[in-house]
Design a protein around this motif. Structure first.
Motif, mmCIF file in Angstrom:
data_model
loop_
_atom_site.group_PDB
_atom_site.id
_atom_site.type_symbol
_atom_site.label_atom_id
_atom_site.label_comp_id
_atom_site.label_asym_id
_atom_site.label_seq_id
_atom_site.Cartn_x
_atom_site.Cartn_y
_atom_site.Cartn_z
ATOM 1 N N MET A 61 -42.849 32.698 6.157
ATOM 2 C CA MET A 61 -42.405 33.975 5.596
ATOM 3 C C MET A 61 -43.545 34.979 5.559
ATOM 4 N N THR A 62 -44.696 34.511 5.162
ATOM 5 C CA THR A 62 -45.855 35.388 5.034
ATOM 6 C C THR A 62 -46.242 35.989 6.385
ATOM 7 N N GLY A 103 -38.922 42.024 5.507
ATOM 8 C CA GLY A 103 -38.229 42.575 4.348
ATOM 9 C C GLY A 103 -36.716 42.527 4.462
ATOM 10 N N SER A 104 -36.194 41.742 5.395
ATOM 11 C CA SER A 104 -34.737 41.641 5.552
ATOM 12 C C SER A 104 -34.112 40.946 4.339
ATOM 13 N N LEU A 105 -32.841 41.129 4.195
ATOM 14 C CA LEU A 105 -32.107 40.502 3.095
ATOM 15 C C LEU A 105 -32.227 38.983 3.166
ATOM 16 N N MET A 106 -32.072 38.416 4.355
ATOM 17 C CA MET A 106 -32.162 36.956 4.501
ATOM 18 C C MET A 106 -33.544 36.444 4.105
ATOM 19 N N GLU A 107 -34.589 37.150 4.519
ATOM 20 C CA GLU A 107 -35.943 36.750 4.129
ATOM 21 C C GLU A 107 -36.124 36.855 2.623
ATOM 22 N N GLY A 108 -35.595 37.917 2.056
ATOM 23 C CA GLY A 108 -35.711 38.105 0.610
ATOM 24 C C GLY A 108 -35.027 36.993 -0.166
ATOM 25 N N SER A 110 -36.732 43.004 -0.983
ATOM 26 C CA SER A 110 -37.338 43.475 0.269
ATOM 27 C C SER A 110 -38.868 43.359 0.265
ATOM 28 N N GLU A 111 -39.441 42.980 -0.874
ATOM 29 C CA GLU A 111 -40.895 42.889 -0.987
ATOM 30 C C GLU A 111 -41.376 41.442 -0.883
ATOM 31 N N LEU A 112 -42.473 41.275 -0.174
ATOM 32 C CA LEU A 112 -43.114 39.966 -0.114
ATOM 33 C C LEU A 112 -43.917 39.799 -1.400
ATOM 34 N N HIS A 113 -43.569 38.788 -2.188
ATOM 35 C CA HIS A 113 -44.284 38.561 -3.443
ATOM 36 C C HIS A 113 -45.697 38.071 -3.142
ATOM 37 N N PRO A 114 -46.693 38.554 -3.872
ATOM 38 C CA PRO A 114 -48.081 38.153 -3.613
ATOM 39 C C PRO A 114 -48.323 36.639 -3.668
ATOM 40 N N LEU A 115 -47.587 35.920 -4.489
ATOM 41 C CA LEU A 115 -47.770 34.470 -4.580
ATOM 42 C C LEU A 115 -47.298 33.732 -3.328
ATOM 43 N N THR A 116 -46.407 34.344 -2.582
ATOM 44 C CA THR A 116 -45.850 33.674 -1.407
ATOM 45 C C THR A 116 -46.943 33.241 -0.433
#
Length: 140
Positions: A26-27, A32-37, A111-117
């Motif tokens: 993911m990283t 930011g797609s819905l499926m990725e989110g 839509s945002e990649l969380h920093p912990l990911t």
């Protein structure tokens, strides 16, 4: 002397390599797609559940002090020497996300990649290694 459900712990820890791999992927490819989110939400949720389930099983089995919250589970196992602070700090942050992921999901920024990911693959594998080392040490 101790009644630790080692099989339960090992089964949960066995889920971590795939979870770490998914978080890494993911990283690298985040758009930011819905499926990725949605996938990120589930991966973060599973990571939090595994950490707290394993922690709770350790607390029960080794008769550590009772946890008063999900966050307290990480505090207790870190305080008992199961985890280093390098692993415990991001796990505390992860467990704090649990409420948002489970109860406030309608407000989660999908839509945002969380920093912990990006950090979790390393942390989760460290968690697994440290828990297994603790079991080895304590159950000899």
């Amino acid at each position: 002397m101790y009644d630790v459900n080692v099989e339960s712990i090992r089964n949960r820890l066995a889920c971590l390599p795939e979870l770490a791999q998914a978080l890494s992927a993911m990283t690298v490819s985040w758009t930011g797609s819905l499926m990725e989110g949605l996938a990120q939400e589930r991966a973060l949720h599973l990571a939090a559940e595994i950490a707290t389930d394993v922690g709770h099983t350790l607390i029960d089995g080794f008769i550590m002090r009772d946890a008063s919250s999900y966050e307290d589970i990480i505090e207790i196992i870190a305080g008992e020497g199961v985890l280093t602070e390098q692993v415990a700090i991001p796990l505390r942050q992860l467990v704090l996300l649990r409420k948002s992921l489970v109860q406030e999901y309608d407000q989660w920024p999908r839509s945002e990649l969380h920093p912990l990911t990006a950090e979790l693959p390393r942390v989760l594998m460290g968690f697994s290694d440290q828990v297994q080392a603790y079991l080895q040490q304590e159950l000899i």
